[in-house]
Design an enzyme around this catalytic site. Structure first.
Site, PDB file in Angstrom:
ATOM      1  N   GLN A 255     -33.592 -11.747  23.439  1.00 20.83           N
ATOM      2  CA  GLN A 255     -32.174 -12.116  23.607  1.00 20.83           C
ATOM      3  C   GLN A 255     -31.838 -13.295  22.681  1.00 20.83           C
ATOM      4  O   GLN A 255     -30.774 -13.332  22.063  1.00 20.83           O
ATOM      5  CB  GLN A 255     -31.920 -12.501  25.084  1.00 20.83           C
ATOM      6  CG  GLN A 255     -30.463 -12.676  25.463  1.00 20.83           C
ATOM      7  CD  GLN A 255     -29.738 -11.339  25.684  1.00 20.83           C
ATOM      8  OE1 GLN A 255     -30.265 -10.277  25.394  1.00 20.83           O
ATOM      9  NE2 GLN A 255     -28.511 -11.404  26.164  1.00 20.83           N
TER      10      GLN A 255
ATOM     11  N   ARG B 159     -26.852 -14.701  33.649  1.00 23.63           N
ATOM     12  CA  ARG B 159     -27.425 -13.421  34.077  1.00 23.63           C
ATOM     13  C   ARG B 159     -28.931 -13.553  34.228  1.00 23.63           C
ATOM     14  O   ARG B 159     -29.606 -14.047  33.322  1.00 23.63           O
ATOM     15  CB  ARG B 159     -27.093 -12.357  33.024  1.00 23.63           C
ATOM     16  CG  ARG B 159     -27.651 -10.996  33.314  1.00 23.63           C
ATOM     17  CD  ARG B 159     -26.911 -10.349  34.449  1.00 23.63           C
ATOM     18  NE  ARG B 159     -27.268  -8.943  34.609  1.00 23.63           N
ATOM     19  CZ  ARG B 159     -26.807  -8.203  35.605  1.00 23.63           C
ATOM     20  NH1 ARG B 159     -25.989  -8.719  36.510  1.00 23.63           N
ATOM     21  NH2 ARG B 159     -27.153  -6.939  35.703  1.00 23.63           N
TER      22      ARG B 159
ATOM     23  N   GLU C 265      -6.369  -6.640   3.446  1.00 20.97           N
ATOM     24  CA  GLU C 265      -6.461  -7.850   2.601  1.00 20.97           C
ATOM     25  C   GLU C 265      -7.619  -7.711   1.610  1.00 20.97           C
ATOM     26  O   GLU C 265      -8.266  -8.694   1.252  1.00 20.97           O
ATOM     27  CB  GLU C 265      -6.641  -9.116   3.450  1.00 20.97           C
ATOM     28  CG  GLU C 265      -5.401  -9.549   4.198  1.00 20.97           C
ATOM     29  CD  GLU C 265      -4.267  -9.986   3.293  1.00 20.97           C
ATOM     30  OE1 GLU C 265      -4.502 -10.234   2.094  1.00 20.97           O
ATOM     31  OE2 GLU C 265      -3.126 -10.044   3.784  1.00 20.97           O
TER      32      GLU C 265
ATOM     33  N   GLY D  24     -24.356  -3.622  30.711  1.00 24.04           N
ATOM     34  CA  GLY D  24     -23.254  -2.789  31.203  1.00 24.04           C
ATOM     35  C   GLY D  24     -21.977  -3.589  31.400  1.00 24.04           C
ATOM     36  O   GLY D  24     -20.877  -3.102  31.123  1.00 24.04           O
TER      37      GLY D  24
ATOM     38  N   SER E  12      -6.533   0.158  -2.526  1.00 20.10           N
ATOM     39  CA  SER E  12      -7.254  -0.873  -3.287  1.00 20.10           C
ATOM     40  C   SER E  12      -6.709  -0.997  -4.710  1.00 20.10           C
ATOM     41  O   SER E  12      -6.597  -2.095  -5.251  1.00 20.10           O
ATOM     42  CB  SER E  12      -8.750  -0.537  -3.349  1.00 20.10           C
ATOM     43  OG  SER E  12      -9.280  -0.437  -2.052  1.00 20.10           O
TER      44      SER E  12
ATOM     45  N   GLY F 122       2.913  -2.943   8.274  1.00 16.95           N
ATOM     46  CA  GLY F 122       3.076  -3.634   9.555  1.00 16.95           C
ATOM     47  C   GLY F 122       4.522  -4.052   9.770  1.00 16.95           C
ATOM     48  O   GLY F 122       5.179  -4.530   8.845  1.00 16.95           O
TER      49      GLY F 122
ATOM     50  N   THR G 162       0.823  -1.224   0.000  1.00 15.25           N
ATOM     51  CA  THR G 162       0.000   0.000   0.000  1.00 15.25           C
ATOM     52  C   THR G 162       0.852   1.267   0.000  1.00 15.25           C
ATOM     53  O   THR G 162       1.871   1.348   0.683  1.00 15.25           O
ATOM     54  CB  THR G 162      -0.893  -0.010   1.258  1.00 15.25           C
ATOM     55  OG1 THR G 162      -1.649  -1.213   1.252  1.00 15.25           O
ATOM     56  CG2 THR G 162      -1.824   1.186   1.294  1.00 15.25           C
TER      57      THR G 162
ATOM     58  N   THR H 109     -11.277  -3.965   5.934  1.00 16.72           N
ATOM     59  CA  THR H 109     -10.571  -3.125   4.955  1.00 16.72           C
ATOM     60  C   THR H 109      -9.292  -3.767   4.430  1.00 16.72           C
ATOM     61  O   THR H 109      -9.044  -3.769   3.225  1.00 16.72           O
ATOM     62  CB  THR H 109     -10.237  -1.752   5.600  1.00 16.72           C
ATOM     63  OG1 THR H 109     -11.459  -1.132   5.988  1.00 16.72           O
ATOM     64  CG2 THR H 109      -9.487  -0.853   4.647  1.00 16.72           C
TER      65      THR H 109
HETATM   66  C1  LIG Z   1      -3.981  -1.267  10.520  1.00 14.63           C
HETATM   67  C2  LIG Z   1      -3.631  -1.435   9.076  1.00 14.63           C
HETATM   68  C3  LIG Z   1      -2.644  -2.329   8.712  1.00 14.63           C
HETATM   69  C4  LIG Z   1      -2.260  -2.463   7.375  1.00 14.63           C
HETATM   70  N1  LIG Z   1      -1.193  -3.262   7.054  1.00 14.63           N
HETATM   71  C5  LIG Z   1      -0.706  -3.229   5.783  1.00 14.63           C
HETATM   72  C6  LIG Z   1       0.522  -3.893   5.457  1.00 14.63           C
HETATM   73  O1  LIG Z   1       1.182  -4.510   6.311  1.00 14.63           O
HETATM   74  N2  LIG Z   1       0.965  -3.825   4.178  1.00 14.63           N
HETATM   75  C7  LIG Z   1       0.275  -3.160   3.203  1.00 14.63           C
HETATM   76  O2  LIG Z   1       0.737  -3.145   2.065  1.00 14.63           O
HETATM   77  N3  LIG Z   1      -0.889  -2.512   3.487  1.00 14.63           N
HETATM   78  C8  LIG Z   1      -1.387  -2.525   4.746  1.00 14.63           C
HETATM   79  N4  LIG Z   1      -2.545  -1.849   5.048  1.00 14.63           N
HETATM   80  C9  LIG Z   1      -3.249  -1.126   3.999  1.00 14.63           C
HETATM   81  C10 LIG Z   1      -4.563  -1.770   3.591  1.00 14.63           C
HETATM   82  O3  LIG Z   1      -4.304  -2.940   2.864  1.00 14.63           O
HETATM   83  C11 LIG Z   1      -5.364  -0.728   2.798  1.00 14.63           C
HETATM   84  O4  LIG Z   1      -5.806   0.231   3.738  1.00 14.63           O
HETATM   85  C12 LIG Z   1      -6.517  -1.349   2.045  1.00 14.63           C
HETATM   86  O5  LIG Z   1      -6.044  -2.081   0.953  1.00 14.63           O
HETATM   87  C13 LIG Z   1      -7.517  -0.292   1.539  1.00 14.63           C
HETATM   88  O6  LIG Z   1      -6.882   0.693   0.819  1.00 14.63           O
HETATM   89  P1  LIG Z   1      -7.119   2.241   1.173  1.00 14.63           P
HETATM   90  O7  LIG Z   1      -6.908   2.410   2.630  1.00 14.63           O
HETATM   91  O8  LIG Z   1      -6.285   3.038   0.253  1.00 14.63           O
HETATM   92  O9  LIG Z   1      -8.651   2.490   0.891  1.00 14.63           O
HETATM   93  P2  LIG Z   1      -9.290   2.983  -0.477  1.00 14.63           P
HETATM   94  O10 LIG Z   1      -8.950   2.040  -1.559  1.00 14.63           O
HETATM   95  O11 LIG Z   1      -8.966   4.415  -0.691  1.00 14.63           O
HETATM   96  O12 LIG Z   1     -10.828   2.844  -0.112  1.00 14.63           O
HETATM   97  C14 LIG Z   1     -11.550   3.884   0.576  1.00 14.63           C
HETATM   98  C15 LIG Z   1     -13.048   3.678   0.334  1.00 14.63           C
HETATM   99  O13 LIG Z   1     -13.318   3.758  -1.065  1.00 14.63           O
HETATM  100  C16 LIG Z   1     -14.081   2.645  -1.489  1.00 14.63           C
HETATM  101  N5  LIG Z   1     -13.655   2.223  -2.837  1.00 14.63           N
HETATM  102  C17 LIG Z   1     -12.383   2.137  -3.332  1.00 14.63           C
HETATM  103  N6  LIG Z   1     -12.400   1.669  -4.585  1.00 14.63           N
HETATM  104  C18 LIG Z   1     -13.700   1.427  -4.898  1.00 14.63           C
HETATM  105  C19 LIG Z   1     -14.366   0.906  -6.044  1.00 14.63           C
HETATM  106  N7  LIG Z   1     -13.692   0.497  -7.124  1.00 14.63           N
HETATM  107  N8  LIG Z   1     -15.706   0.779  -5.998  1.00 14.63           N
HETATM  108  C20 LIG Z   1     -16.405   1.164  -4.896  1.00 14.63           C
HETATM  109  N9  LIG Z   1     -15.831   1.652  -3.784  1.00 14.63           N
HETATM  110  C21 LIG Z   1     -14.499   1.779  -3.779  1.00 14.63           C
HETATM  111  C22 LIG Z   1     -13.778   1.537  -0.479  1.00 14.63           C
HETATM  112  O14 LIG Z   1     -14.879   0.647  -0.373  1.00 14.63           O
HETATM  113  C23 LIG Z   1     -13.550   2.310   0.805  1.00 14.63           C
HETATM  114  O15 LIG Z   1     -14.762   2.468   1.487  1.00 14.63           O
HETATM  115  C24 LIG Z   1      -2.951  -1.726   6.375  1.00 14.63           C
HETATM  116  C25 LIG Z   1      -3.972  -0.843   6.746  1.00 14.63           C
HETATM  117  C26 LIG Z   1      -4.290  -0.665   8.069  1.00 14.63           C
HETATM  118  C27 LIG Z   1      -5.320   0.372   8.432  1.00 14.63           C
END
Ligand SMILES: Cc1cc2nc3c(=O)[nH]c(=O)nc-3n(C[C@H](O)[C@H](O)[C@H](O)COP(=O)(O)OP(=O)(O)OC[C@H]3O[C@@H](n4cnc5c(N)ncnc54)[C@H](O)[C@@H]3O)c2cc1C
Length: 419
Positions: A318, A299, A409, A386, A126, A159, A120, A407
């Site tokens: 429940q 409970r 993977e 609570g 994405s 990470g 990323t 989000t």
């Molecule tokens: C705690 C954490 C650990 C991570 N660890 C790693 C790591 O070790 N290595 C690594 O490489 N990455 C890592 N990541 C990154 C993670 O893989 C990305 O955050 C993820 O792939 C999403 O990309 P983005 O954050 O750019 O979101 P975006 O792609 O910008 O998405 C933002 C929003 O836009 C929407 N969206 C995007 N494209 C479309 C589409 N085509 N159609 C409809 N909606 C869309 C999505 O649904 C989402 O709601 C990590 C992220 C976090 C927060």
């Protein structure tokens, strides 16, 4: 339900139960949590003698069972474990060739080579095909030069990068010099092993700038960081060359005919991370449902006049909250077991039909299960009233740590479009 992996899971629980200094307290600073998480991982591997790396390829079902048990100790630990073995280690095994396996296997296995998976970027998550980091081949020195061309191309959220990582698998566009008017040729996104810290001093290596992504909503035991590369030279051998290679004289070779096919093959090899995440999400759902159902049985609130109060699980409302969720947990358990079986078969046979099936199934299940678990964690908290809000009862950390499963993977909305 633990099936044939009960023994190894019990071994992990016994190890942590007998190591009170390795248990995560409810109140802990980010810095302490990161160090504790590293100690937990080192303890598990070096004292607990759990060596999961070879199972990543040889027996994925066993690997995922270990990962589920580890994640139930502390989800941060489960994610750090996954970054090391599934992402960094898995990229070396699945995208590299024998020379990489020979050189890195032991160090990854025994945690001397803590590593990262740097895909990323700040401007591209994405949309992996939009990555901008470049790896330019220098035929004179037989090296690749890794560069971050602009701020948007800084590797972000990586990470293990902020504090502990020694290496990173860096995804970058492979650029070759040509003798035509263009001068260079972009061969698309490839993976490269880049040492980021000195093995002895642990200082960042020349040309590597490392920053900290800071405090997060959850998973604060994982040190996510940002990586910037300034003319970082690595040997040509550090290209993970299973799907594409560069010869000594700078010619590109591949058994796959197009950039798109190579890109699909590369991402296809990384599907294991998604399978693991679906599996772990079900593990977290099991914990939450177990806590909520057990508590609801014990409970008691209200009751007939002059009679003992009744168990809250006797109320239909429940039951409506928890019983369909319990049934779904069983269903997801068997569904993810099936996914793991198909994935293991795919790793053995490389059958094309199976590759397609596993891609669709893992994309669909990962997004469906993680969304379901995220919603269920709030419902379980509410179902415990609570007392569900007391940190010691775990719903807060489970909910915050798991939230990002929707989000990373593969963002769930994006993944569902691939089913
Ligand atoms: C705690 C954490 C650990 C991570 N660890 C790693 C790591 O070790 N290595 C690594 O490489 N990455 C890592 N990541 C990154 C993670 O893989 C990305 O955050 C993820 O792939 C999403 O990309 P983005 O954050 O750019 O979101 P975006 O792609 O910008 O998405 C933002 C929003 O836009 C929407 N969206 C995007 N494209 C479309 C589409 N085509 N159609 C409809 N909606 C869309 C999505 O649904 C989402 O709601 C990590 C992220 C976090 C927060």
């Amino acid at each position: 339900m633990r099936g044939k992996h009960r023994e190894i899971q019990e071994k992990i629980f016994d190890f942590f139960n007998s190591s009170p200094d390795l248990q995560t307290p409810t109140e802990i600073s980010m810095k302490e949590h990161r160090e504790l998480c590293l100690r937990q991982l080192l303890g598990l591997v070096r004292e607990g003698k759990i060596k999961p790396f070879r199972y990543v390829v040889e027996d994925p079902a066993k690997y995922f069972a270990i990962s589920e048990a580890v994640g139930s100790i502390d989800i941060s630990l489960g994610i750090k474990f996954g970054v090391q073995y599934s992402l960094w280690g898995g990229s070396v095994l699945n995208l590299g060739t024998k020379k990489h396996r020979d050189k890195y296997f032991d160090g990854i296995d025994n945690l001397d080579y803590l590593g990262c998976f740097a895909m990323t970027e700040l401007h591209h998550g994405s949309n992996v095909q939009g990555l901008q980091t470049v790896a330019t081949f220098d035929p004179i020195t037989d090296e690749f030069i890794i560069d971050t061309p602009n701020d948007g191309a800084i590797k972000w959220w990586i990470g293990n990068a902020a504090v502990h990582g020694k290496f990173a698998t860096v995804f970058a566009r492979l650029v070759l010099p040509t003798h035509d008017s263009k001068g260079v040729s972009d061969m698309g996104v490839h993976a490269f092993i880049v040492p980021i810290r000195d093995l002895k001093t642990h200082q960042p290596l020349p040309g590597i700038e490392i920053n900290d992504c800071g405090h997060k909503i959850g998973l604060n035991g994982v040190d996510n960081g940002a990586l910037r590369f300034r003319s970082v030279r690595i040997p040509r051998d550090n290209l993970l060359n299973r799907f594409g290679d560069v010869t000594r004289d700078g010619k590109y070779t591949s058994s796959l005919p197009t950039i798109n096919k190579r890109f699909a093959a590369t991402l296809g090899e990384l599907v294991g991370g998604r399978v693991g995440l679906a599996h772990s999400s079900v593990g977290i759902l099991k914990i939450a449902v177990t806590i909520a159902v057990r508590y609801s049985l014990l409970r008691q609130q209200f009751g007939p006049p002059k009679q003992p109060e009744v168990s809250i699980l006797d109320y239909q409302s429940q039951q409506h909250k928890l019983m369909p969720m319990l049934a779904s947990t069983y269903a997801f358990h068997f569904a993810t077991q099936y996914l793991v079986e198909k994935y293991s078969e795919m790793k053995k046979t490389h059958d094309e039909q199976l590759v397609g099936d596993v891609h669709a199934l893992s994309a669909g299940l990962k997004s469906y299960v993680t969304s379901f678990t995220a919603k269920s964690l709030s419902t379980c908290r509410e179902a415990c009233g609570g007392h569900g809000y007391a940190a010691v009862n775990r719903f807060g950390t489970l909910r915050n740590d798991h939230d990002i499963f929707q989000t990373f993977e593969g963002d769930n909305t994006v993944l569902l479009q691939q089913v």
